[in-house]
Motif scaffolding. Structure first.
Motif: not given
Length: 116
Positions: A51-59
């Motif tokens: 979940f957190h990797l997805k947000d960092l990648a989206a940013a």
């Protein structure tokens, strides 16, 4: 980097777990780390880490790269440096000599001298 990108990046880094993941990837350098390694070091369940990797990648702060059957994540250093540049642009009205961090003061309280 402009304000829209900076706010997305700062929002992503504004969560303690995502900040820890990002710092771990910065420490790892260009080689990056696998999710399994990160989950072990940070004591995170795989789903939470994902979940957190997805947000960092989206940013735009991290990127994943397939390496055989595994994915290795690495920090996007250009994005990190762009964010730092954005935050410090025109620091102190452009006078870079005023933008240096102050010397750290000792954390100990001064001892009182007993008068005789």
């Amino acid at each position: 980097m402009e304000i829209e990108n900076a706010t997305v990046a700062l929002a992503a880094l504004g969560h303690p777990t995502r900040l820890s993941v990002f710092r771990l990837l910065v420490e790892a350098g260009p080689e990056g780390r696998t999710p399994g390694e990160m989950a072990e070091v940070l004591s995170l369940p795989g789903a939470t880490l994902s979940f957190h990797l997805k947000d960092l990648a989206a940013a735009g702060l991290i990127a994943g790269e397939a390496q055989g059957r595994h994915i290795s994540y690495r920090a996007e250093f250009d994005a990190m440096n762009g964010l730092i540049e954005f935050l410090t642009r025109n620091c102190c009205g452009g006078d870079a000599t005023r933008c240096r961090p102050a010397a750290r003061a000792s954390r100990k309280a001064p001892r009182k001298v007993r008068e005789a």
